[in-house]
Design an enzyme around this catalytic site. Structure first.
Site, mmCIF file in Angstrom:
data_model
loop_
_atom_site.group_PDB
_atom_site.id
_atom_site.type_symbol
_atom_site.label_atom_id
_atom_site.label_comp_id
_atom_site.label_asym_id
_atom_site.label_seq_id
_atom_site.Cartn_x
_atom_site.Cartn_y
_atom_site.Cartn_z
ATOM 1 N N GLU A 1 0.660 -1.323 0.213
ATOM 2 C CA GLU A 1 -0.002 0.227 0.143
ATOM 3 C C GLU A 1 0.887 0.935 -0.261
ATOM 4 O OE1 GLU A 1 -4.074 -1.330 2.132
ATOM 5 O OE2 GLU A 1 -2.252 -0.628 3.323
ATOM 6 N N ASP B 1 -8.025 -9.086 4.335
ATOM 7 C CA ASP B 1 -7.797 -8.392 5.610
ATOM 8 C C ASP B 1 -8.537 -7.715 6.534
ATOM 9 O OD1 ASP B 1 -7.269 -6.137 6.138
ATOM 10 O OD2 ASP B 1 -7.463 -4.704 4.564
ATOM 11 N N GLU C 1 -12.528 -2.817 11.977
ATOM 12 C CA GLU C 1 -12.295 -1.809 10.584
ATOM 13 C C GLU C 1 -13.736 -2.580 9.722
ATOM 14 O OE1 GLU C 1 -8.972 -1.982 8.497
ATOM 15 O OE2 GLU C 1 -9.324 -1.604 7.193
#
Lengths: 698, 698
Positions: free
Chosen positions: B301, B374, B402
């Site tokens: 990322e 993820d 998240e």
């Protein structure tokens, strides 16, 4: 009995949580003085309340909570009660004299009066509205928290200003511009369905000091707040605030008709734009019938505004005002303009707004920062005060200490507030202080979600002072500080008096270790923390410290007299005269108005250079003494808050010396004069200070 | 006595502040059950402590604090005492049998044992280090908080994992990436001089559940943290954490030699780069002798890494490891790589790291997220577990939810943790669960400066569970939840059991109203909240929800079998076999591995389409029942926390229906099948859901 009380106190200390500062000045700790406790208990045994509104329920709950804490009693509700919460129409036996009194207390003023009914003493807390009674309850609890005699009460309290607001510079992503106490309290993601307890406690705290309005959003505005989903969230907050007499306001991004409404323009004279705002405002009032109105920053620091379309601030403000007027809403239009170019930034606000005096609609107020530049440690009052007889003005103070040590330095701001309010504008002659020119008060909030709300434990006092002073501009800084100390810490005089002394001097010390003698804006760029008098790297002259101090080999200071920028001409003649002559200009303002020789003889008798050294050094020494003073008070304070303040004072003392050394070494490169004998030498050389970068912007 | 106790309880309730959640599971509330209280009091009258280290002082203070709260006694320190805190060498009469036991408890394990000295029962809390005794004290207090019989104790507790860490994704400007509970606790601007009470309370909370390391900074790293001024600040925190047995770690930005060191490269094989890191690490240990080491996210990322220079992850990790090794520091190198392009994102981590097995230095651990993608509501375990026999692995769980409703939905994650830990990797045959492949645990923290630390009152349970499970991987989710509920709320079974039931089901309900049957990553872009299965607008395929579900007229799901991406080949044969055949693949994982026909018959007997409808609907109904369940428990909970949870559950119930309706309406455009009869119809049409944008990233 005595022994029993002692045991209780010990045990209750045992069970109570550590002091976090969360309770602010509403701690309602058990009264330690047995005599005072008994006096209170003999007068307070029960209460009666007439009416059932949410506001009266809040008043009752607060009364019960406060007295449970302080007197350790669960206050029964009886009829008759020893405390009476009632409006005149709700009590048959309501004394006529009090009815007469209440004719002049308006919608927010209250009375607290000891009366006799059936030969028994009772305490009547009354007013013309439930909100007035809530204010009365908070005041009554304050009397007890500050250990006042409540035997024979006869209090009438009426707010001297109808608008008493906080301005939150809170972004929708929960960061806070110039916030030093955490994230925004407004949890947009969980609103409207979830309104957490902290929102209620925020409202209680504000109501307790008379704050009756809050602007939720940053003046550097985001149009998203005006969309329907966000207005639903705002409504959820407003529904809580209403109970505590707090009106909700928003900042209005001037380009919202383009961003939210898909219009091609935000021209305030365009009929579609006007219609868009009218419809938007109507929809807000559908949700929030008592919505307060808009605060607007326009054509300043990149914000859109009417000048983008060749229109005036008045055109812009009046468009919004017209939409709000049918609902009794107001526009607070900020005079802080910082995009127009003038040869002297000092003059910009006046130059733009003075010509517009009288051109604003009746429900527009122009909101003016206390000084002409930007919340500096000391500024002369803004020349707009007293110059806009045809326009109601709001005072904008900044609680968040952007230039005053932020969340780190102990600075009690009430003396700054008072200094501005008491300054005579000489509008229509002598005796017209700034306070007399005002229609409202706004404080840029220093509140975040840190455990203690404000970061520095003493920063709470500035929130407190803004509220109390907005309610009553006759209160002295000392009175307010005493109240705050007693409620926040203890009523013990051996603590109150030395802490009062620290607080009362703190702002003057800060002025003198940061920007003495009228120095201005010599902080670091961007984060505005720490000394950077050498700053000269930014594109626009008035973004640089050197622009403000103009030090050279001849001297230092900004000539704003008739031989300079003549900013002084913006004041009434008598004010101008105070400052125009270098020999009579007060030392504290000298460099605001004069470029003075390093050898200039100050009113102290010292040369300017020597006075500068004197101020920086004595202020630094004073902060060190404050640090020692606090250390001597350990026994009066819970360990958590004691240690927190102790650590912060250590930073402040070290940073005062940083300011002193960095500034004096830098200015010495111009004055080329030695430091007078006897002073502590600088700890490092100038290059060291120029290379310090210790602060982050957050 | 009874009456007196009652009066006390009443009065203490009166004086105590409202429950804010700040105290977490360390509330130490007065024991309400008189019989249990008396039993405790008869055993606990005093304590003795041998040694004076800061850690033992902390243990003593905690013991005093806990017993003061629960038993309402100020525990005197006497010799002998009824509780003894001592290491074997400090007690002459130390029982030999216990000495023998302590030979196997290592540096952190403790014993709590009822022993008899002079014919009197005493409770010995011991271990080989002061830290072990501190852990013992916290455990002893937990026994009392959870109302365990302490009459005859014989407890040996040894952590099964030496590394039990929190990972804070905290930026230096105090924002938190994927943080939903406010600002970072680390007040960089006031550090190092000011370390606030909250830092100490954070350390206490961690020590109480066995967490012994904390990574302070975001894996998306800022090199500023490695500069000298910031290391001074880190040292101030480390000095506090050390007392509580917590080592401090930092994230290392791979390009720091360029950014901070003015080098031209960060190539890990460049001698100047290696020398820079060595010197930097040495300087850190000068300040922080027990510094833990570095956590690194590289070449993922956008983060810099060794691949920028044509080197491998092993090259990069080993360079840092070499600098840390002389100080016994470690490198935790994250396997989360998300820049490499593979045809199946599932496969990337394995493809990059499996070939490096055995090539890492001894003090490098590879830190692997629990699943291959993820932190989804449900993922199969990462195929790296069991595949890296030559490399110690850390498990990375995410506490901050998240993709699990963030700070808003009630989700108890221990069942997710257990599911992963218990999954058999079949590395070297049957009976090698993921837990057996681990050398350490990391939890991405859900902690911020919100009053209650974690935002949702129940989110605290995930922090708690991570600590307890890292210490003892044999603890069941139920045991951990029971402990947490009793300490955080009350021991009353009428409350504990229904809340346990809510918690134990909560994650499965979330899976089923968000991503049932193996659906993955169909959340909104960016903020990852709410349903966006239609998402297809971003540049890279694997940034888009449609990449993950691959719905079309034929069916739905990602074929990862040998006829598809063959990601299953990354698992041991026995694992592969569980998933490879569509007819035997468990329903819960079906769409992870198969593109299944809408008519596919599930193990439930329903068709895939009908099962999808069934799962979304029953999960939504279950959340509504949870909401009602909570409402029925009002009398057991303080009003503040009750109301907070009540409001959040209302959001969760409404958002479960949002997920259900948005996903089913969208998938229906492919399945072209009707909703089975009897289900609540969608509240809106698909377009409505596509236009909902209710969440902000903060």
């Amino acid at each position: 009995m005595k022994r029993f009380a002692f045991v209780l106190a010990m045990l209750c200390t045992a069970c109570c949580q550590a002091e976090t500062g969360y309770e602010l000045w509403l701690r309602y700790q058990p009264i330690a003085n047995a005599q005072y406790l008994n006096a209170c208990k003999s007068l307070i045994r029960s209460y009666e309340v007439h009416g059932t509104s949410p506001t009266l329920q809040a008043a009752s709950a607060e009364l019960e909570r406060g007295l449970k804490g302080m007197l350790r009693i669960s206050l029964p509700r009886t009829n008759p009660g020893s405390i009476i919460l009632a409006k005149p129409e709700h009590l048959l036996s309501f004394p006529n004299t009090i009815k007469t009194t209440l004719q002049k207390t308006g919608t927010e003023g209250f009375i607290i009066k000891t009366i006799s009914i059936d030969n028994k003493k009772r305490i009547l807390i009354s007013g013309n509205t439930d909100q007035a009674i809530l204010y009365g309850v908070f005041h009554f609890l304050r009397l007890i928290q500050t250990a006042q005699n409540i035997h024979s009460l006869d209090i009438i309290s009426i707010p001297r200003s109808a608008l008493r607001l906080l301005n939150h510079w809170d972004n929708l992503n929960r960061t806070i511009e110039r916030g030093y106490a955490g994230f925004s309290l407004w949890q947009w993601n969980n609103l409207p369905a979830c309104v957490d307890q902290r929102i209620i406690d925020y409202a209680r705290a504000n109501a307790s000091i008379g704050i009756n309005g809050t602007v939720l959003t940053n003046v550097n505005a985001n149009a998203l707040i005006l969309t329907d989903p966000f207005l639903q969230k705002v409504k959820a907050l407003a529904d809580v605030f209403r109970v505590y007499g707090i009106k909700t306001y928003l900042t209005a991004r001037f380009s919202a008709p383009i961003e939210n409404g898909n219009l091609k323009t935000a021209d305030p004279l365009d009929p579609a734009v006007r219609a868009w705002w009218k419809k938007k405002v109507d929809s807000i009032y559908q949700l929030i019938p008592d919505f307060g109105g808009f605060l607007v920053k326009a054509n300043s620091e990149g914000q859109p505004g009417p000048q983008d379309y060749g229109r005036t601030h008045a055109d812009g403000a009046n468009m919004l005002a017209e939409a709000l007027a049918p609902h009794n809403g107001i526009v607070m239009w900020r005079a802080f303009v910082y995009s127009h170019t003038s040869e002297d930034r000092f003059k910009q606000a006046y130059e733009e707004f003075k010509p517009l005096d009288g051109k604003f609609n009746a429900n527009v107020l122009v909101q003016v920062k206390n000084g002409p530049i930007d919340f500096q440690p000391r500024e002369p009052f803004s020349p707009l005060f007293g110059s806009m007889p045809g326009t109601p003005l709001m005072m904008e103070f900044q609680l968040t200490q952007e230039y005053l040590g932020q969340g780190t330095h102990l600075v009690y701001e009430a003396p700054l507030f008072r200094e501005v309010l008491d300054a005579d504008t000489y509008a229509n002659g002598k005796g017209n202080p700034v306070s007399s020119t005002l229609s409202g008060f706004a404080g840029v909030a220093n509140i975040g979600n840190d455990l203690n709300w404000c970061g520095h434990p003493f920063a709470q006092s500035n929130w407190y002072a803004l509220g109390r002073l907005s309610w009553d501009q006759q209160l002295s800084s000392e009175e307010i500080a005493r109240e705050w100390i007693k409620q926040t810490f203890t009523t013990t005089p051996a603590f109150v008096e030395p802490v009062l002394d620290m607080m009362m001097h703190s702002r003057e010390w800060l002025v003198n270790y940061m920007t003495p003698l009228g120095l201005t804006h010599i902080m670091y760029n961007d984060h505005h923390y720490g000394p950077m008098p050498w700053g000269n790297s930014l594109g626009r002259p008035d973004w640089n410290p050197v622009y403000y101090h103009k030090a050279d080999s001849a001297g230092i200071g900004f000539n704003r007299t008739s031989s300079g920028s003549n900013a002084l001409s913006q004041y009434a003649a008598q004010v101008r005269q105070q400052f125009e002559q270098i020999d009579t200009c007060p030392d504290d303002y000298l460099l605001w108005f004069h470029h003075a020789s390093w050898d200039h003889t100050m009113q102290s008798g010292r040369s300017l250079w020597n006075e500068l050294c004197y101020r920086y050094h004595t202020a630094t020494d004073s902060v060190r003494q404050m640090q020692q003073q606090w250390k001597s008070l350990r026994r009066f304070v819970d360990p958590e808050r004691f240690r927190h303040v102790e650590q912060l004072l250590a930073i402040q003392a070290s940073e005062a010396a940083w300011w002193r050394d960095a500034c004096l070494l830098y200015f010495q490169t111009f004055s080329r004069k030695p430091f007078p004998a006897g002073y502590e030498p600088p700890a490092h050389d100038l290059e060291y200070y120029k290379n310090l970068h210790i602060r982050l912007t957050y």
